[in-house]
Motif scaffolding. Structure first.
Motif, PDB file in Angstrom:
ATOM      1  N   GLY A  84       0.800  -1.221   0.000  1.00  0.00           N
ATOM      2  CA  GLY A  84       0.000   0.000   0.000  1.00  0.00           C
ATOM      3  C   GLY A  84       0.830   1.266   0.000  1.00  0.00           C
ATOM      4  N   ASP A  85       1.968   1.235   0.680  1.00  0.00           N
ATOM      5  CA  ASP A  85       2.879   2.381   0.715  1.00  0.00           C
ATOM      6  C   ASP A  85       4.178   2.097  -0.023  1.00  0.00           C
ATOM      7  N   GLY A  86       4.289   0.952  -0.587  1.00  0.00           N
ATOM      8  CA  GLY A  86       5.504   0.509  -1.254  1.00  0.00           C
ATOM      9  C   GLY A  86       5.451  -0.999  -1.378  1.00  0.00           C
ATOM     10  N   TYR A  87       6.612  -1.645  -1.339  1.00  0.00           N
ATOM     11  CA  TYR A  87       6.686  -3.083  -1.543  1.00  0.00           C
ATOM     12  C   TYR A  87       7.508  -3.732  -0.436  1.00  0.00           C
TER      13      TYR A  87
ATOM     14  N   ASP B  92       2.450  -4.205   6.627  1.00  0.00           N
ATOM     15  CA  ASP B  92       3.657  -4.107   5.798  1.00  0.00           C
ATOM     16  C   ASP B  92       4.600  -5.285   5.979  1.00  0.00           C
ATOM     17  N   GLY B  93       4.207  -6.260   6.818  1.00  0.00           N
ATOM     18  CA  GLY B  93       4.993  -7.481   6.961  1.00  0.00           C
ATOM     19  C   GLY B  93       6.282  -7.335   7.734  1.00  0.00           C
ATOM     20  N   THR B  94       6.452  -6.221   8.445  1.00  0.00           N
ATOM     21  CA  THR B  94       7.708  -6.002   9.170  1.00  0.00           C
ATOM     22  C   THR B  94       7.655  -6.501  10.601  1.00  0.00           C
ATOM     23  N   ARG B  95       6.471  -6.895  11.084  1.00  0.00           N
ATOM     24  CA  ARG B  95       6.320  -7.401  12.450  1.00  0.00           C
ATOM     25  C   ARG B  95       5.355  -8.573  12.448  1.00  0.00           C
TER      26      ARG B  95
END
Length: 368
Positions: free
Chosen positions: A123-126, A208-211
């Motif tokens: 949504g804000d990038g990849y 965003d899949g970072t956590r």
């Protein structure tokens, strides 16, 4: 980055199933699947007409951005992660650059231990999830990198790996799934590195899949003879009201590597396997060797495709292949070729319902 035969007439078969609650913590085994076993599995008997990208491009993952398809793959000779683009999924151009030029500080800077990327639009990038070797645990683990563009460069984020269950052998082969407004990551515990079982897990993450935002849920493990010592490379889609979990099995280095699947009514299972794999070297009459590392993608015509790698004749590279994929009743058919098989005996101990009615309702890794 498949399909299924039409239902044959079936008599009433009795089945006894005792569904236990699915455990939600790492290392616990889920109860035996008490869901409907899939009907006869489908397997291709003809190969795709040559690879769509005839170079070493293992474990392909595909994401569409605008009108362009972007494919990512396990390390190349000079790249941590390879990248190629296409307008039609058939004609590809590899850019030769490295879309992940630097690994996270937690990872050993060893290109040959960087595997199996997964990329998606957050949504804000990849977001890219990738496998690399964790310095602290000495295991393969899953890390995260972000980019403003699908062309990269992706830059690592976080002080350590995203997923790294060292006691279970580490984690590899991340893939993403979104359902009900929630993002999930699927992954394999790399137990075959250390003489342990291999499981495929589902775990919620931030958008965003970072956590990670919850505990991993075990879905399936290696329990079929033809799966060899491991299962890996999960890909999850929902079709025909069912969840279809594709995965690869056996050692990737030869003809025994294959693609299989399991089916569930609910996201967290229980997942039920068929007793025969979906794509094999024999099923392709040897024209594609060791088909695996699969991903599912929607083509320009709106229809599903399955993309996967396979060895060349002298086993020096794994090229990227593409095949048609359809679903019947939420079950996959590749290329429309049907080969009967029986339901897996691990799906349930015995039947107590009319199947038709219910249906309608080893060690280490060589370099990859």
């Amino acid at each position: 980055m498949r399909a299924h035969p039409r239902r044959r007439p079936v008599g009433r078969v009795l089945l006894l199933f005792a569904a236990l609650a699915l455990p939600l913590s790492l290392g616990q085994a889920p109860a035996p699947a008490a869901a409907l076993a899939p009907p006869p599995t489908a397997a291709p008997s003809v190969a795709p007409v040559g690879p769509v990208l005839d170079q070493d491009f293992p474990d392909p993952d595909i994401v569409k951005a605008g009108r362009t398809y972007h494919a990512y793959a396990t390390h190349g000779s000079t790249q941590n992660i390879q990248h190629a683009t296409s307008a039609d999924l058939t004609h590809w151009k590899a850019d030769g650059g490295d879309v992940l030029p630097e690994l996270g500080a937690w990872a050993l800077p060893k290109r040959d231990l960087v595997w199996a990327p997964e990329v998606y639009d957050n949504g804000d990038g990849y977001t890219m999830h990738y496998t690399a070797h964790d310095r602290a645990s000495d295991k393969q683990c899953v890390g995260v990198a972000l980019s403003d563009s699908p062309d990269g460069p992706f830059r690592p984020v976080g002080d350590g790996p995203l997923i790294c269950p060292a006691a279970q052998g580490g984690a590899i082969d991340a893939s993403s799934h979104t359902e009900g407004g929630q993002r999930y990551v699927l992954w394999k515990n790399d137990g075959n590195c250390c003489g342990l079982d291999t499981w495929l897990y589902l775990q919620p993450t931030s958008w965003d899949g970072t956590r990670v935002t919850g505990e991993p849920v075990p879905l399936v493990k290696r329990d079929q003879e033809w799966e060899g010592p491991l299962v890996e490379a999960p890909t999850l889609v929902r079709r025909g009201g069912r969840h279809v979990l594709f995965y690869s099995a056996h050692f990737y280095r030869g003809d025994q590597y294959l693609t299989a699947y399991a089916v569930a009514e609910k996201l967290t299972g229980p997942y039920v396997k068929t007793s025969a794999p979906l794509m094999t070297t024999g099923g392709f009459s040897g024209a594609v060797r060791g088909p695996g590392g699969q991903d599912v993608v929607t083509g320009p015509d709106g229809r599903d495709r399955i993309v996967f790698h396979g060895w060349n004749a002298d086993y020096t590279q794994r090229a990227m292949y593409l095949a048609g994929l359809s679903f019947e009743g939420g079950r996959p058919v590749v290329g429309g070729i049907e080969v009967p098989s029986r339901p897996s005996s691990t799906a349930a101990d015995a039947w107590v319902a009319d199947v038709a009615d219910v249906a309608d309702n080893r060690r280490g890794h060589p370099q990859r």
